[in-house]
Design a protein around this motif. Structure first.
Motif, PDB file in Angstrom:
ATOM      1  N   CYS A 178       0.809  -1.231   0.000  1.00  0.00           N
ATOM      2  CA  CYS A 178       0.000   0.000   0.000  1.00  0.00           C
ATOM      3  C   CYS A 178       0.839   1.277   0.000  1.00  0.00           C
ATOM      4  O   CYS A 178       0.481   2.270   0.647  1.00  0.00           O
ATOM      5  CB  CYS A 178      -0.960   0.005   1.195  1.00  0.00           C
ATOM      6  N   HIS A 346      -9.771   2.992   4.022  1.00  0.00           N
ATOM      7  CA  HIS A 346      -9.038   1.717   4.037  1.00  0.00           C
ATOM      8  C   HIS A 346      -9.784   0.616   4.795  1.00  0.00           C
ATOM      9  O   HIS A 346      -9.591  -0.570   4.521  1.00  0.00           O
ATOM     10  CB  HIS A 346      -7.647   1.888   4.645  1.00  0.00           C
ATOM     11  N   PHE A 349     -11.542  -1.776   2.534  1.00  0.00           N
ATOM     12  CA  PHE A 349     -10.584  -2.696   1.912  1.00  0.00           C
ATOM     13  C   PHE A 349     -10.175  -3.783   2.906  1.00  0.00           C
ATOM     14  O   PHE A 349     -10.193  -4.978   2.602  1.00  0.00           O
ATOM     15  CB  PHE A 349      -9.345  -1.920   1.438  1.00  0.00           C
ATOM     16  N   GLN A 350      -9.839  -3.361   4.119  1.00  0.00           N
ATOM     17  CA  GLN A 350      -9.381  -4.299   5.142  1.00  0.00           C
ATOM     18  C   GLN A 350     -10.454  -5.347   5.459  1.00  0.00           C
ATOM     19  O   GLN A 350     -10.151  -6.508   5.725  1.00  0.00           O
ATOM     20  CB  GLN A 350      -9.010  -3.529   6.409  1.00  0.00           C
ATOM     21  N   ALA A 353     -10.656  -7.600   1.711  1.00  0.00           N
ATOM     22  CA  ALA A 353      -9.495  -8.129   0.968  1.00  0.00           C
ATOM     23  C   ALA A 353      -9.066  -9.503   1.476  1.00  0.00           C
ATOM     24  O   ALA A 353      -8.639 -10.357   0.685  1.00  0.00           O
ATOM     25  CB  ALA A 353      -8.333  -7.138   1.055  1.00  0.00           C
ATOM     26  N   MET A 377      -9.891  -3.420  -5.418  1.00  0.00           N
ATOM     27  CA  MET A 377     -10.522  -3.033  -4.149  1.00  0.00           C
ATOM     28  C   MET A 377      -9.748  -1.896  -3.464  1.00  0.00           C
ATOM     29  O   MET A 377     -10.338  -0.998  -2.872  1.00  0.00           O
ATOM     30  CB  MET A 377     -10.581  -4.247  -3.216  1.00  0.00           C
ATOM     31  N   TYR A 378      -8.445  -1.978  -3.567  1.00  0.00           N
ATOM     32  CA  TYR A 378      -7.575  -0.959  -2.960  1.00  0.00           C
ATOM     33  C   TYR A 378      -7.799   0.404  -3.623  1.00  0.00           C
ATOM     34  O   TYR A 378      -7.969   1.428  -2.944  1.00  0.00           O
ATOM     35  CB  TYR A 378      -6.125  -1.409  -3.090  1.00  0.00           C
ATOM     36  N   SER A 381     -10.953   1.936  -2.523  1.00  0.00           N
ATOM     37  CA  SER A 381     -10.880   2.482  -1.157  1.00  0.00           C
ATOM     38  C   SER A 381     -10.243   3.874  -1.162  1.00  0.00           C
ATOM     39  O   SER A 381     -10.600   4.730  -0.347  1.00  0.00           O
ATOM     40  CB  SER A 381     -10.120   1.542  -0.227  1.00  0.00           C
TER      41      SER A 381
END
Length: 389
Positions: A178, A346, A349-350, A353, A377-378, A381
């Motif tokens: 990231c 985030h 995403f967390q 993912a 997905m990142y 976000s």
């Protein structure tokens, strides 16, 4: 008689999360008879899931996960400690942070929680079982794999823990995730990590897809099958005499190769935050300062099952003598732990993912497709952050 000032707090329902808060509240009330502090608990999953914004409407005090920091800063639902506590107290907290624990609650120049609890994935063993088997503690990933093939290894394969392990593997391969807007990690590193991770998870019993870290430790201590856990958020409770059926010892992580240093893991822990919506913010701040103070962290807090966030407690001979050197043995792991993103978007995403990586560990498939999905997905976000941040 004057009515007492009542504060309500919420934490998570494990000995490490709940008991030290009740104990510190009891002592604080004895010193301040005009105050009453009532702590409630929720599950570890609820602890990770429920929005700090929602909690701040209901509770004066919250034990929070640091990835909520960006969200909390954006929504203004928490009171900043810089506005209430003395600068020298906060400087001591910063200077005695265990790894990046203090920094993890600092966002946009303000301190949104005090690091009362420090944790990262560390290794755990049953020394008695390893001795019975005539085996040494694994030092390298190859040693770990050999032990896993004997059916003696366990760790959490829940989506959130798998994602944290994925991050750790990436860092250990020399690429922190990231760091760029367009991708989580390079395809080269990501593919190597996924293959390596799967080579290990293939030898784990499927029950570990349902166990969080402390359920893994319960499994290790209640039964005599799993002798080693290579990475799980540490719980010093299990290294204390009498807490569980068998004693666990905790260690730094294995190395990926003979020539490398130990692996890197993803910082966890918990912080004590104060709602900006309460009627008695100054009292809540005074209690938070009491809990985070080096004196209380090293005594009342740790003696009641807490896992302190102040370095003085981690380096205390007395504390280590009571915990089979848990703190001394795992401090190096904490000091180099990776600080994951905390921007507002985030969390989405967390939350999702890990499912993508778990699906790969269970069923295999194309590493590129997995990484493409994570990247998509990142990027979403980041757009969410820019839209709402």
């Amino acid at each position: 008689m004057k009515e007492k000032i009542q504060l309500k707090g919420i934490t998570w329902g494990h000995t490490r999360g709940f008991v030290p808060m009740v104990a510190t509240a009891q002592r604080f009330e004895e010193l301040h008879p005009e105050v009453e502090i009532v702590w409630k608990k929720r599950t570890l999953q609820e602890f990770a899931d429920k929005s700090v914004t929602d909690l701040a409407k209901e509770y004066d005090l919250m034990v929070i996960d640091h990835p909520w920091t960006g969200h909390a800063a954006a929504k203004g639902m928490l009171a900043a400690f810089d506005d209430f506590l003395p600068a020298d107290f906060l400087a001591d907290q910063r200077d005695n942070s265990v790894g990046q624990s203090y920094a993890s609650y600092n966002f946009e120049g303000k301190q949104w929680a005090l690091p009362t609890d420090a944790a990262t994935p560390v290794a755990a063993s049953r020394p008695d079982l390893l001795q019975q088997m005539g085996l040494a503690l694994p030092r390298t990933f190859d040693d770990l794999l050999a032990l896993a093939k004997k059916g003696r290894v366990g760790f959490s394969l829940l989506p959130i823990d798998v994602l944290m392990s994925f991050y750790g593997f990436c860092c250990s391969m020399g690429e922190a995730p990231c760091q760029y807007d367009e991708r989580v990690v390079s395809e080269e590193t990501g593919s190597m990590v996924l293959k390596l991770f799967k080579s290990l998870s293939d030898h784990l019993d499927t029950r570990f897809y349902t166990k969080n870290p402390f359920k893994v430790f319960e499994d290790m201590t209640q039964q005599d099958e799993i002798a080693y856990c290579p990475f799980a958020y540490g719980y010093s409770n299990y290294s204390r005499q009498g807490y569980a059926r068998k004693l666990l010892h905790f260690h730094d992580l294995v190395s990926l190769n003979e020539q490398d240093g130990p692996m890197v893991s993803t910082l966890g822990g918990a912080g004590l935050a104060v709602s900006s919506q309460g009627k008695h913010i100054d009292v809540a701040m005074a209690y938070a300062q009491f809990v985070a103070s080096p004196e209380i962290q090293e005594t009342v807090y740790v003696e009641n099952g807490g896992q302190p966030g102040h370095l003085r407690a981690w380096e205390s001979e007395r504390v280590n003598a009571a915990t089979a050197d848990y703190f001394t043995n795992t401090l190096p792991t904490l000091q180099r732990a990776y600080l994951r993103p905390r921007y507002d978007g985030h969390l989405h995403f967390q939350d999702h993912a890990g499912d993508v990586v778990v699906n790969y560990l269970k069923h295999g498939g194309s590493e590129k497709i997995v990484l493409d999905e994570l990247n998509r997905m990142y990027r979403e976000s980041l757009v969410e952050e820019r839209t709402h941040g």
